[in-house]
Structure formats: C-alpha cells, structure tokens
Scaffold this active site. Structure first.
Site, PDB file in Angstrom:
ATOM      1  N   ARG A 167      37.355  42.724  37.795  1.00 30.37           N
ATOM      2  CA  ARG A 167      37.716  41.864  38.794  1.00 30.37           C
ATOM      3  C   ARG A 167      39.166  42.303  39.297  1.00 30.37           C
ATOM      4  NH1 ARG A 167      33.350  40.397  39.078  1.00 30.37           N
ATOM      5  NH2 ARG A 167      32.634  38.009  39.103  1.00 30.37           N
ATOM      6  N   GLU A 187      39.549  39.980  47.860  1.00 30.13           N
ATOM      7  CA  GLU A 187      38.393  40.412  48.708  1.00 30.13           C
ATOM      8  C   GLU A 187      38.182  39.427  49.501  1.00 30.13           C
ATOM      9  OE1 GLU A 187      35.470  41.019  45.923  1.00 30.13           O
ATOM     10  OE2 GLU A 187      36.583  42.419  44.685  1.00 30.13           O
ATOM     11  N   HIS A 196      32.785  46.169  46.232  1.00 30.40           N
ATOM     12  CA  HIS A 196      32.431  45.450  45.166  1.00 30.40           C
ATOM     13  C   HIS A 196      30.879  45.285  45.231  1.00 30.40           C
ATOM     14  CE1 HIS A 196      33.170  41.464  42.558  1.00 30.40           C
ATOM     15  NE2 HIS A 196      32.030  42.135  42.088  1.00 30.40           N
TER      16      HIS A 196
HETATM   17  C1  GLV Z   1      29.811  40.690  40.030  1.00 28.54           C
HETATM   18  O1  GLV Z   1      30.897  40.902  40.113  1.00 28.54           O
HETATM   19  C2  GLV Z   1      29.403  39.519  38.792  1.00 28.54           C
HETATM   20  O2  GLV Z   1      30.236  39.273  38.148  1.00 28.54           O
HETATM   21  O3  GLV Z   1      28.137  39.485  38.672  1.00 28.54           O
END
Ligand code: GLV
Length: 327
Positions: free
Chosen positions: A240, A269, A287
């Site tokens: 993250r 983001e 992402h």
């Molecule tokens: C994606 O970032 C997830 O946490 O599945």
C-alpha cells in the site's frame, strides 16, 4: 426473496452471473468509482455490499446502509478501506479475498524488480521511438537481481511467495517480522533470516514491502529509514502506498541516496507524486498487483462465496475478519 446486495463495480461476467443467480443485485451503473453520495444512497437497504478498495466503509457508510446490513465482502485482500471496529460494533461481518491473489501479486513484485534494474520500460520506449542505436557495450547497463540480498518487510502470504521466487534467482533472503522472530531466527516456510528492521534496511539490495496498511505501518518507511538503506538499493512496493512517505522517497531518489524504485501503489491513488513521474530510475504501475484475468475472477468468486455463505445459508463466511459478530 433474494437478499439485496450492492456491487460497486461490474466484475467479470462469470462473477456477475453468480451474483445475479443468488441475489437481488444492485450494480454501480457507471464505468467509474461512485461518488461518496452515490455510494451512500446505493447502500441504503442492502443486506450485503461487495465493495472495492475504492470505497471507504466506515461508520457513516454502515449507518447509511441501515441495520439490515449483515456483510461487507471486500474485493481485495487488503482492507484498510474498511473500519472493521465500526462494523463489529454494528454486528456486520467483514470478509476479504486472501490466497487467490498471492502468487499473482508476488509475480508483479518480481516484475518490478527486473523492470527497474534492467530498465525494461526505458528500453521499450527507446525501441518504439526508433532510437535503438548500434550495439554498444556501455549502453543501458543496469543492475543485477540474481544473488543479491532481498529484504522483505513483512512475511505473510505475499512476502513468502516473493521469497520463494527470489530463491530461484539465488538471492539471499532476510526479513523484518511483524512481531517477534521465530525460534532459530529463520522463517520455517521460506528460509528467510529474521533481522531487525534497521538490519534489513542496511543489508538489503532490494527492499520489498509486504505489510498491511494500518496506523502502525503508515509511513513505516520515511526519510530516516530510507537514509539507512544502501545508495545502490531498490525499493519495491506492491503493498500500500502510504506505507512509504512518498515525499521522502522522491527526495531519496532524486538525491541519489537510493538507486531506484518499482512502485505499484501510491500514497494518494490515483494521484502520483509529480516528483516520481519525472524520474528515470523508477518504474510506476497503476495498482495492478492482482490484475490478471484468472485472479480477478477468483477474487470475485471468493467475495461472492463469502456473501452466499452468510446471506443464503446463514453460515460463517470462509474469510471472515471479525468472526465475533457471527456468534
Ligand atoms: C489489492 O491491492 C488487494 O489488497 O487485494
């Protein structure tokens, strides 16, 4: 009467079919994230919600849905978008999608390591721009990945899957644990050596982040931590964005205190720090850690399975994060 379920984005057809067969489904009609107002209005009266990590599920959202809400089945393994305490206080079950995206996300961490060190996007741009010069022994030299030291911050499912892949590259594996080191100081599953965070920062040629985003891990990597890393080291983040202080990262990359970074996640983001965009020593992805056809399908099916367990059969959802609400 089928239970009412809201899904905040259209998923693959197989998942939509499964949801439509079992639930009275409301679907975000837009090809974009719903505004907060649209989401709060759409949640009203639902017994289940299948949100993505773009929806903030907090006390306000749970109250907007109403007291009949029984489950929120997040379409992600990370659930920093959800206030689990607020859900537990209201008796709402929260589920996520572990396991099915582990290998896919680990693959992307390796892809970022290779892309940034071997300058893959740069070489691709160059070829497309008709700028492939004659062969030159000093041209586009990068850094090796094989036999270097990989430092993992966090060694859960994805961290171990990255370690397993890195072992195939002959890398030395070290990690900083979430809690205590195991007896013997070595992870029994992947063989990575457990060290303190400072030791991992100092020794890693590649630092790969695999912790969830919580209050404790917010800005876990700031200016001080980045300064402890080798100037020849690369940072890889598929976890993250806010785990890293992005401003401090830009400064470290710009000043040459860090060799480069491969980033799939960002602090705000979909905005990306403008200081990152101009840098040649970073590879940036939007992402997409779990973004393969098979894995996204598996995630959707997992979320739908969690909804079905509770709403159709009154059973414990397989991936319940707050099972205390079920008793
Ligand atoms: C994606 O970032 C997830 O946490 O599945």
């Amino acid at each position: 009467m089928k239970p009412k379920v809201l899904i905040t984005r259209r998923l693959s057809q197989a998942v939509m079919d499964m949801l439509n067969d079992n639930f009275a489904l409301s679907v975000n009609p837009h090809e974009r994230v719903m505004t907060r107002e649209e989401f709060l209005a759409a949640a009203r009266g639902m017994e289940g919600i299948l949100p993505l990590l773009t929806e903030r599920i907090d006390g306000e959202a749970l109250d907007a849905a109403g007291p009949q809400l029984r489950i929120v089945a997040n379409h992600a393994v990370g659930y920093n978008n959800i206030d689990v305490h607020a859900a537990t206080a209201r008796g709402v079950a929260i589920t996520n999608t572990p396991d099915v995206l582990t290998d896919t996300t680990a693959d992307l961490a390796l892809a970022l390591m290779l892309a940034v060190t071997r300058r893959v996007p740069e070489g691709d741009r160059l070829c497309r721009g008709g700028r492939f010069p004659e062969w030159n022994p000093q041209f586009m030299l990068g850094a090796d990945v094989h036999h270097k030291t990989l430092g993992l911050i966090g060694l859960g499912r994805v961290g171990r899957a990255v370690a397993k892949r890195a072992a195939g590259f002959g890398m030395r594996l070290i990690y900083a644990p979430h809690g205590e080191c195991p007896a013997g100081g070595v992870d029994p599953v992947c063989g990575a050596k457990c060290l303190s965070l400072d030791e991992v920062l100092a020794q890693a040629d590649f630092l790969s982040l695999h912790v969830p985003l919580t209050e404790e891990t917010h800005h876990l990597l700031g200016a001080v931590e980045l300064a402890r890393m080798k100037p020849s080291a690369f940072l890889i983040n598929t976890a993250r964005g806010p785990v890293v202080d992005e401003q401090a990262l830009v400064e470290a990359l710009t000043s040459g205190r860090l060799a480069g970074a491969g980033l799939d996640v960002f602090e705000n983001e979909p905005l990306i720090h403008p200081g990152l965009v101009g840098l040649g020593n970073v590879v940036l992805l939007p992402h997409v850690g779990s973004a393969t056809v098979d894995t996204r399908m598996a995630m959707g099916i997992k979320a739908a399975t969690n909804l079905a367990a509770l709403l159709l059969r009154g059973e414990a959802p397989p991936d319940c994060l707050n099972p205390e609400v079920l008793s």
